[in-house]
Design a protein around this motif. Structure first.
Motif, PDB file in Angstrom:
ATOM      1  N   PRO A  35       0.677  -1.160   0.165  1.00 51.89           N
ATOM      2  CA  PRO A  35       0.019   0.120  -0.013  1.00 51.89           C
ATOM      3  C   PRO A  35       1.058   1.245  -0.060  1.00 51.89           C
ATOM      4  N   VAL A  36       0.651   2.196  -0.850  1.00 51.20           N
ATOM      5  CA  VAL A  36       1.348   3.475  -0.847  1.00 51.20           C
ATOM      6  C   VAL A  36       0.139   4.582  -0.937  1.00 51.20           C
ATOM      7  N   ASN A  37       0.625   5.718  -0.401  1.00 49.43           N
ATOM      8  CA  ASN A  37      -0.099   7.012  -0.685  1.00 49.43           C
ATOM      9  C   ASN A  37       0.585   7.745  -1.640  1.00 49.43           C
ATOM     10  N   TYR A  38      -0.142   8.375  -2.489  1.00 52.82           N
ATOM     11  CA  TYR A  38       0.671   8.930  -3.558  1.00 52.82           C
ATOM     12  C   TYR A  38      -0.052  10.118  -3.898  1.00 52.82           C
ATOM     13  N   VAL A  39       0.549  11.053  -5.009  1.00 54.10           N
ATOM     14  CA  VAL A  39      -0.100  12.234  -5.514  1.00 54.10           C
ATOM     15  C   VAL A  39      -0.027  11.926  -7.339  1.00 54.10           C
TER      16      VAL A  39
END
Length: 154
Positions: free
Chosen positions: A40-44
């Protein structure tokens, strides 16, 4: 017409990018030691590519190898009873340009997990697919309590 007979809608590129831009967390699939791993990664979204931050480790190693990578997001809208999924495929690269790092930080890219995440990784989008469909109505007497579809009927 029940949901079994409704078509699956293939989303346009613009619809896919809008869903990606309005979400923050995806599942990153990379090859590590000759087998697939999912993180899981948070991204923009920056210039129609995805950028995330990471510490040294498997994600950074996988990104530096510039191997094929994919990121998937999905969702469910209980008000409309519609589910959707978007998959981005491409390759990764380490971001070295400080102006790019500053730009993505300005978009709110900050790590969710504790610890220093000083490495910026860009997923260069080469293929983008998405779909949306109406979910089957649950049998509220037999469907598991944690099934998201139940929220539409309770």
């Amino acid at each position: 017409m029940d949901s079994q007979n409704l078509p699956i809608e293939n989303l346009s590129f613009d619809d896919c990018w809008e869903l990606l831009a309005n979400d923050t967390v995806g599942r990153l699939a990379i090859v590590v030691d000759a087998h697939p791993e999912i993180f899981p990664v948070n991204y923009v979204v920056h210039l129609r590519n995805l950028v995330f931050r990471t510490a040294p480790g498997s994600k950074l190693w996988g990104a530096s190898m510039e191997r094929p990578t994919a990121l998937e997001i999905d969702g469910y809208d209980s008000a409309t009873e519609m589910a959707w999924s978007v998959v981005v495929r491409g390759d990764t690269e380490i971001v070295e340009d400080q102006a790019v790092k500053d730009a993505v930080d300005g978009l709110g890219l900050e790590p969710w997990q504790p610890g220093e995440k000083a490495n910026y990784v860009r997923l260069n989008a080469k293929a983008l697919t998405g779909r949306r469909f109406k979910v089957n109505r649950p049998d509220v007497w037999n469907t598991r309590l944690q099934d998201r579809r139940r929220a539409s009927f309770e």
